[in-house]
Scaffold this motif. Sequence first.
Motif, PDB file in Angstrom:
ATOM      1  N   CYS A  31      44.628  40.643  37.537  1.00  0.00           N
ATOM      2  CA  CYS A  31      44.803  39.396  37.576  1.00  0.00           C
ATOM      3  C   CYS A  31      43.954  38.869  38.410  1.00  0.00           C
ATOM      4  N   GLU A  32      43.857  37.527  38.647  1.00  0.00           N
ATOM      5  CA  GLU A  32      43.264  36.516  39.138  1.00  0.00           C
ATOM      6  C   GLU A  32      44.137  35.088  40.457  1.00  0.00           C
ATOM      7  N   ALA A  33      43.732  35.169  41.384  1.00  0.00           N
ATOM      8  CA  ALA A  33      44.765  34.041  41.796  1.00  0.00           C
ATOM      9  C   ALA A  33      43.264  32.900  42.947  1.00  0.00           C
ATOM     10  N   SER A  34      43.794  31.834  42.416  1.00  0.00           N
ATOM     11  CA  SER A  34      42.988  30.786  43.070  1.00  0.00           C
ATOM     12  C   SER A  34      43.749  30.480  44.694  1.00  0.00           C
ATOM     13  N   ASN A  35      44.735  31.035  45.123  1.00  0.00           N
ATOM     14  CA  ASN A  35      44.963  30.516  46.676  1.00  0.00           C
ATOM     15  C   ASN A  35      46.098  32.068  46.878  1.00  0.00           C
ATOM     16  N   GLY A  36      46.588  31.904  48.499  1.00  0.00           N
ATOM     17  CA  GLY A  36      47.498  33.179  48.711  1.00  0.00           C
ATOM     18  C   GLY A  36      49.012  32.862  48.029  1.00  0.00           C
ATOM     19  N   ILE A  37      49.180  32.170  47.681  1.00  0.00           N
ATOM     20  CA  ILE A  37      50.990  31.388  47.530  1.00  0.00           C
ATOM     21  C   ILE A  37      50.618  31.890  45.350  1.00  0.00           C
ATOM     22  N   GLU A  38      49.441  31.735  45.060  1.00  0.00           N
ATOM     23  CA  GLU A  38      49.390  32.217  43.422  1.00  0.00           C
ATOM     24  C   GLU A  38      49.678  33.206  43.579  1.00  0.00           C
ATOM     25  N   ALA A  39      48.426  33.881  44.754  1.00  0.00           N
ATOM     26  CA  ALA A  39      48.799  35.512  45.022  1.00  0.00           C
ATOM     27  C   ALA A  39      49.885  36.550  44.327  1.00  0.00           C
ATOM     28  N   MET A  40      50.971  35.747  45.772  1.00  0.00           N
ATOM     29  CA  MET A  40      52.010  36.058  46.082  1.00  0.00           C
ATOM     30  C   MET A  40      52.762  35.991  44.698  1.00  0.00           C
ATOM     31  N   GLU A  41      52.736  34.932  44.272  1.00  0.00           N
ATOM     32  CA  GLU A  41      53.613  34.737  42.572  1.00  0.00           C
ATOM     33  C   GLU A  41      52.965  36.416  41.239  1.00  0.00           C
ATOM     34  N   LYS A  42      51.850  35.855  41.549  1.00  0.00           N
ATOM     35  CA  LYS A  42      50.775  37.228  40.597  1.00  0.00           C
ATOM     36  C   LYS A  42      51.234  38.850  40.773  1.00  0.00           C
ATOM     37  N   ILE A  43      51.554  38.965  42.278  1.00  0.00           N
ATOM     38  CA  ILE A  43      51.362  40.321  42.815  1.00  0.00           C
ATOM     39  C   ILE A  43      53.352  40.796  41.507  1.00  0.00           C
ATOM     40  N   ALA A  44      54.074  39.343  41.639  1.00  0.00           N
ATOM     41  CA  ALA A  44      55.437  39.780  42.234  1.00  0.00           C
ATOM     42  C   ALA A  44      55.868  40.032  40.228  1.00  0.00           C
ATOM     43  N   ALA A  45      54.260  39.726  39.339  1.00  0.00           N
ATOM     44  CA  ALA A  45      54.168  40.165  37.855  1.00  0.00           C
ATOM     45  C   ALA A  45      53.484  41.484  37.236  1.00  0.00           C
ATOM     46  N   ILE A  51      43.554  44.368  46.872  1.00  0.00           N
ATOM     47  CA  ILE A  51      43.024  43.421  46.584  1.00  0.00           C
ATOM     48  C   ILE A  51      41.802  42.686  47.096  1.00  0.00           C
ATOM     49  N   PHE A  52      40.822  42.454  46.547  1.00  0.00           N
ATOM     50  CA  PHE A  52      39.420  41.438  47.151  1.00  0.00           C
ATOM     51  C   PHE A  52      40.842  39.874  47.583  1.00  0.00           C
ATOM     52  N   MET A  53      40.155  39.969  48.533  1.00  0.00           N
ATOM     53  CA  MET A  53      40.588  38.561  49.660  1.00  0.00           C
ATOM     54  C   MET A  53      39.867  37.432  49.912  1.00  0.00           C
ATOM     55  N   ASP A  54      39.256  35.987  49.423  1.00  0.00           N
ATOM     56  CA  ASP A  54      38.608  35.062  50.049  1.00  0.00           C
ATOM     57  C   ASP A  54      39.324  35.068  51.432  1.00  0.00           C
ATOM     58  N   ILE A  55      38.863  34.360  52.293  1.00  0.00           N
ATOM     59  CA  ILE A  55      39.082  33.562  53.447  1.00  0.00           C
ATOM     60  C   ILE A  55      39.553  32.490  52.878  1.00  0.00           C
ATOM     61  N   ARG A  56      38.624  31.364  53.327  1.00  0.00           N
ATOM     62  CA  ARG A  56      38.598  29.905  53.193  1.00  0.00           C
ATOM     63  C   ARG A  56      38.609  29.769  51.750  1.00  0.00           C
ATOM     64  N   MET A  57      40.386  29.327  51.368  1.00  0.00           N
ATOM     65  CA  MET A  57      41.329  28.816  50.319  1.00  0.00           C
ATOM     66  C   MET A  57      42.294  27.861  50.592  1.00  0.00           C
ATOM     67  N   PRO A  58      42.486  26.961  49.084  1.00  0.00           N
ATOM     68  CA  PRO A  58      43.327  25.653  49.902  1.00  0.00           C
ATOM     69  C   PRO A  58      44.754  26.423  49.870  1.00  0.00           C
ATOM     70  N   ASP A  59      45.672  25.960  50.800  1.00  0.00           N
ATOM     71  CA  ASP A  59      47.747  26.076  50.481  1.00  0.00           C
ATOM     72  C   ASP A  59      47.673  26.957  51.317  1.00  0.00           C
ATOM     73  N   MET A  60      47.087  28.599  51.039  1.00  0.00           N
ATOM     74  CA  MET A  60      47.440  29.193  51.557  1.00  0.00           C
ATOM     75  C   MET A  60      45.961  30.326  51.692  1.00  0.00           C
ATOM     76  N   ASN A  61      45.256  30.102  53.239  1.00  0.00           N
ATOM     77  CA  ASN A  61      44.177  31.506  53.566  1.00  0.00           C
ATOM     78  C   ASN A  61      44.704  32.486  52.850  1.00  0.00           C
ATOM     79  N   GLY A  62      43.416  32.963  53.290  1.00  0.00           N
ATOM     80  CA  GLY A  62      43.526  34.718  52.736  1.00  0.00           C
ATOM     81  C   GLY A  62      43.997  35.379  53.617  1.00  0.00           C
TER      82      GLY A  62
END
Length: 212
Positions: A31-45, A51-62
């Motif tokens: 799975c993929e996500a564009s920010n931390g919030i989306e990542a939390m949602e994707k992990i549940a499913a 996880i390879f996590m970017d540092i600087r992202m909108p909404d919730m950073n790495g």
Amino acid sequence: MFHVMLVEDQEIVRQGLRMILEQDEHIRVSCEASNGIEAMEKIAAHHVDVIFMDIRMPDMNGIEATRKIKKQYPEIYIVMLTTFNDDDYALEALNEGASGFLLKTSDGSKLIEAVYSVMNGGLVLHDEVSAKVVPKLLEQTKKTVSTMGIELTDREKAITRQIGQGKTNKEIAAELHLSVGTVKNHISVILQKTDSRDRTQLAIYAVKHHIS
């Protein structure tokens, strides 16, 4: 099969990472996500190992995402991936439970190696980052780690030495002619004896107290 999640706000970067990682037949980007919030949602499913996590992202950073994910899913390994060679980011990420820190300029082979390393209990640090971060970690742990009353057996010292050298559990087992399970059991005892929170602190403990 190792299931990987990519958390990065630029789709073209995610596509490149996916192509590199899936060259290895034992790695699948689940799975993929564009920010931390989306990542939390994707992990549940989805099932996620690394996880390879970017540092600087909108909404919730790495950094914030790492903190939340490790609190809820401590079994998931997180490798921070960024273009910013900033030791403060690396230090904060490791303190929040990340298992490594790589620059996006790293060779593709390093990404694949990172998956295998963290899945075997290793710590992954880009050389440029490590040179800056290790001295700061040593300074940080001076107040939290003490040798008062600590007595490690020869076997425990040998394992701690290997951890300080960045070896994985599998590599330690092969070097010391032990099973991986035995190594894990020893590490659990060593963590308790040295009052180390995790493998990262134990590696720094080994360097600080010259167990090399």
